[in-house]
Design a protein around this motif. Structure first.
Motif, PDB file in Angstrom:
ATOM      1  N   CYS A   1      -4.787   2.405  -3.607  1.00 16.88           N
ATOM      2  CA  CYS A   1      -3.815   2.228  -2.199  1.00 16.88           C
ATOM      3  C   CYS A   1      -3.343   0.847  -1.763  1.00 16.88           C
ATOM      4  O   CYS A   1      -2.626   0.907  -1.412  1.00 16.88           O
ATOM      5  N   GLY A   2      -3.859  -0.175  -3.119  1.00 15.99           N
ATOM      6  CA  GLY A   2      -4.027  -1.849  -2.025  1.00 15.99           C
ATOM      7  C   GLY A   2      -3.983  -1.955  -0.947  1.00 15.99           C
ATOM      8  O   GLY A   2      -5.132  -1.593  -0.362  1.00 15.99           O
ATOM      9  N   GLY A   3      -3.405  -2.756  -0.571  1.00 18.71           N
ATOM     10  CA  GLY A   3      -4.343  -3.249   1.125  1.00 18.71           C
ATOM     11  C   GLY A   3      -3.554  -4.257   0.993  1.00 18.71           C
ATOM     12  O   GLY A   3      -3.580  -5.539   0.294  1.00 18.71           O
TER      13      GLY A   3
ATOM     14  N   GLY B   1      -9.619   7.313   4.779  1.00 17.75           N
ATOM     15  CA  GLY B   1      -9.897   6.925   6.241  1.00 17.75           C
ATOM     16  C   GLY B   1      -9.826   8.193   7.076  1.00 17.75           C
ATOM     17  O   GLY B   1     -11.393   8.708   7.439  1.00 17.75           O
ATOM     18  N   GLY B   2      -8.930   8.381   7.162  1.00 20.99           N
ATOM     19  CA  GLY B   2      -8.119   9.261   8.405  1.00 20.99           C
ATOM     20  C   GLY B   2      -7.955  10.624   7.487  1.00 20.99           C
ATOM     21  O   GLY B   2      -7.930  11.737   8.279  1.00 20.99           O
ATOM     22  N   GLY B   3      -7.458  10.656   6.357  1.00 22.86           N
ATOM     23  CA  GLY B   3      -7.823  11.284   5.604  1.00 22.86           C
ATOM     24  C   GLY B   3      -5.630  11.723   5.003  1.00 22.86           C
ATOM     25  O   GLY B   3      -6.191  12.700   4.554  1.00 22.86           O
ATOM     26  N   GLY B   4      -5.286  10.832   5.222  1.00 24.61           N
ATOM     27  CA  GLY B   4      -3.564  10.994   5.527  1.00 24.61           C
ATOM     28  C   GLY B   4      -4.040  10.947   3.749  1.00 24.61           C
ATOM     29  O   GLY B   4      -2.882  11.894   3.289  1.00 24.61           O
ATOM     30  N   LEU B   5      -3.387  10.142   3.851  1.00 21.37           N
ATOM     31  CA  LEU B   5      -3.407   9.825   1.734  1.00 21.37           C
ATOM     32  C   LEU B   5      -4.384  11.255   1.839  1.00 21.37           C
ATOM     33  O   LEU B   5      -3.631  11.833  -0.209  1.00 21.37           O
TER      34      LEU B   5
ATOM     35  N   ALA C   1     -11.279  -0.906   1.064  1.00 23.36           N
ATOM     36  CA  ALA C   1     -11.038  -0.424   0.889  1.00 23.36           C
ATOM     37  C   ALA C   1     -10.339   0.857  -0.043  1.00 23.36           C
ATOM     38  O   ALA C   1     -10.568   1.716  -0.911  1.00 23.36           O
TER      39      ALA C   1
ATOM     40  N   ALA D   1      -9.025   7.340  -1.861  1.00 17.05           N
ATOM     41  CA  ALA D   1     -10.498   5.995  -0.748  1.00 17.05           C
ATOM     42  C   ALA D   1      -9.094   7.790   0.317  1.00 17.05           C
ATOM     43  O   ALA D   1      -8.386   7.640   0.613  1.00 17.05           O
TER      44      ALA D   1
ATOM     45  N   ASN E   1      -2.641  -1.460   7.259  1.00 15.63           N
ATOM     46  CA  ASN E   1      -1.089  -1.014   6.614  1.00 15.63           C
ATOM     47  C   ASN E   1       0.024  -0.401   7.401  1.00 15.63           C
ATOM     48  O   ASN E   1       0.390  -0.322   6.675  1.00 15.63           O
TER      49      ASN E   1
ATOM     50  N   LEU F   1     -10.428   1.440   5.909  1.00 10.48           N
ATOM     51  CA  LEU F   1     -11.136   3.100   6.048  1.00 10.48           C
ATOM     52  C   LEU F   1     -11.863   3.862   7.415  1.00 10.48           C
ATOM     53  O   LEU F   1     -12.198   5.042   7.137  1.00 10.48           O
TER      54      LEU F   1
ATOM     55  N   SER G   1       1.452  -1.157  -0.154  1.00  8.96           N
ATOM     56  CA  SER G   1       0.028   0.366  -0.173  1.00  8.96           C
ATOM     57  C   SER G   1       0.842   0.979  -0.124  1.00  8.96           C
ATOM     58  O   SER G   1       2.051   1.103   0.405  1.00  8.96           O
ATOM     59  N   PHE G   2       0.260   2.696  -0.316  1.00  8.35           N
ATOM     60  CA  PHE G   2       1.049   3.086  -0.250  1.00  8.35           C
ATOM     61  C   PHE G   2       1.242   4.100   1.095  1.00  8.35           C
ATOM     62  O   PHE G   2       2.150   5.058   1.316  1.00  8.35           O
ATOM     63  N   LYS G   3       0.640   3.440   2.136  1.00 12.94           N
ATOM     64  CA  LYS G   3       1.931   3.561   3.678  1.00 12.94           C
ATOM     65  C   LYS G   3       3.350   3.807   3.187  1.00 12.94           C
ATOM     66  O   LYS G   3       3.864   4.085   4.267  1.00 12.94           O
TER      67      LYS G   3
HETATM   68  C1  PLP Z   1      -4.655   3.404   5.352  1.00 12.97           C
HETATM   69  C2  PLP Z   1      -5.302   3.170   4.233  1.00 12.97           C
HETATM   70  C3  PLP Z   1      -6.490   3.927   3.418  1.00 12.97           C
HETATM   71  C4  PLP Z   1      -6.982   5.294   4.190  1.00 12.97           C
HETATM   72  O1  PLP Z   1      -5.765   6.457   4.444  1.00 12.97           O
HETATM   73  P1  PLP Z   1      -5.646   7.484   5.282  1.00 12.97           P
HETATM   74  O2  PLP Z   1      -4.644   8.364   5.580  1.00 12.97           O
HETATM   75  O3  PLP Z   1      -6.281   6.662   6.458  1.00 12.97           O
HETATM   76  O4  PLP Z   1      -7.398   8.206   4.669  1.00 12.97           O
HETATM   77  C5  PLP Z   1      -7.115   3.080   2.220  1.00 12.97           C
HETATM   78  N1  PLP Z   1      -6.459   2.511   1.840  1.00 12.97           N
HETATM   79  C6  PLP Z   1      -5.603   1.722   2.021  1.00 12.97           C
HETATM   80  C7  PLP Z   1      -5.064   0.178   1.664  1.00 12.97           C
HETATM   81  C8  PLP Z   1      -4.929   2.007   3.601  1.00 12.97           C
HETATM   82  O5  PLP Z   1      -3.733   1.146   3.991  1.00 12.97           O
END
Ligand code: PLP
Length: 309
Positions: free
Chosen positions: A290-292, A163-167, A264, A161, A64, A218, A36-38
């Motif tokens: 974004c993957g996972g 979740g907490g909005g970091g992406l 997600a 996508a 992730n 998310l 994932s982008f993380k």
């Molecule tokens: C963390 C994550 C998100 C959401 O990202 P945020 O920064 O929390 O909004 C979406 N998709 C994947 C696969 C993630 O790991």
């Protein structure tokens, strides 16, 4: 320090272009080492912590983000503690442990794991790597937009996508930095994890009472303040999709591109498969895939059973 993340492919999708009636480009963050982008933001934040003298990393994410912190710690040769809530799957615990991190299980949901992580920071002097609310992580995520600007044509809509909005913050910052700040951004959540959509409608911070979506990735009950601030200031269109559509999109994407992603990520893809009205008029659409790392054949089968019930 050079970044730890990989430069990912930008792929033109014939299947999704045909479906949407617009040119669709995929930024394949699923191809990062942690799927994932993380890998971008968490590694950037870890490197910033090292530059400040940190000798241990601590994460409060069983998803992730925790996996990416564990991976970054292994490459940086730092000990890592990841505090995960009880609902974190055995698979994700094992993936995090396989990176060499210590896995501590605490609390039912993320909030409790996060409080415990803060105690670990207090006791060990480690650096907390926040899963979504950290400028260093946003800058890491923004690197994906810089790559797109080198790899392909300018999109007139970006699907991401939330979740907490970091992406989302990283993508919006990246777009501004490459001179594409007026690009429409379609911010997708599943119903039951729609903390951004609710906050944008209220034009104020909103904390959801709980998360009822299958897309646990998310499942932030409240988005970071910066995400809401930017969403209100820029052309950001929140879109809600059902769990069913998110999971269906995972299956369709596996068939179309042979890439398996979490719901997600399926949520973002569903906006394209469902031809969301928010994409109307866009001729060139960029989807952040974004993957996972929790996506397996068995997990997909389970998600399909759960949404078809
Ligand atoms: C963390 C994550 C998100 C959401 O990202 P945020 O920064 O929390 O909004 C979406 N998709 C994947 C696969 C993630 O790991």
């Amino acid at each position: 320090m050079s970044p730890l993340h990989h430069r990912t492919p930008l792929l033109h999708s014939l299947a999704l272009s045909e479906r949407l009636g617009a040119e669709v480009w995929l930024k394949l963050e699923s191809a990062q080492p942690t799927a994932s982008f993380k890998a971008r933001g968490m590694a950037a934040a870890a490197q910033a912590a090292v530059a400040r003298g940190a000798s241990r990393l601590v994460s409060s994410s069983g998803g992730n983000a925790g996996l990416a912190v564990a991976w970054a710690g292994r490459l940086l040769e730092l000990p890592v503690t990841v505090v995960v809530p009880e609902r974190t799957s055995p698979l994700m615990r094992a993936r995090i442990a396989a990176e060499g991190a210590e896995v501590v299980v605490h609390g039912e949901a993320w909030d409790e794991a996060h409080r415990r992580a803060l105690e670990v920071v207090e006791a060990t002097g480690g650096a907390l790597i926040h899963p979504f609310d950290d400028p260093a992580a946003w800058a890491g995520h923004a690197s994906l937009v810089h790559e797109v600007a080198e790899q392909g044509p300018r999109p007139d809509a970006v699907v991401v996508a939330v979740g907490g909005g970091g992406l989302l913050v990283g993508v919006l910052d990246g777009l501004a930095a490459v001179g594409w700040g007026d690009t429409r951004v379609v911010a997708v959540e599943t119903r039951g994890a729609d903390s951004l959509a609710c906050a944008v409608e209220a034009r104020a911070p909103v904390t959801l009472p709980g998360i009822t979506s299958i897309a646990l990735t998310l499942g932030a009950r409240r988005v970071c303040d910066r995400a809401l601030e930017l969403a209100l200031a820029r052309e950001v269109i929140p879109v809600r999709v059902s769990d069913r559509d998110a999971v269906a999109a995972c299956g369709a994407f596996l068939d179309d591109h042979r890439v398996l992603v979490e719901p997600a990520c399926g949520a973002a893809l569903a906006a394209v498969y469902q031809r969301a009205p928010a994409l109307a008029g866009a001729r060139r659409v960029l989807v952040v895939v974004c993957g996972g790392a929790s996506a397996t054949r068995e997990a997909l089968a389970g998600w399909e059973r759960a949404v078809l019930r």
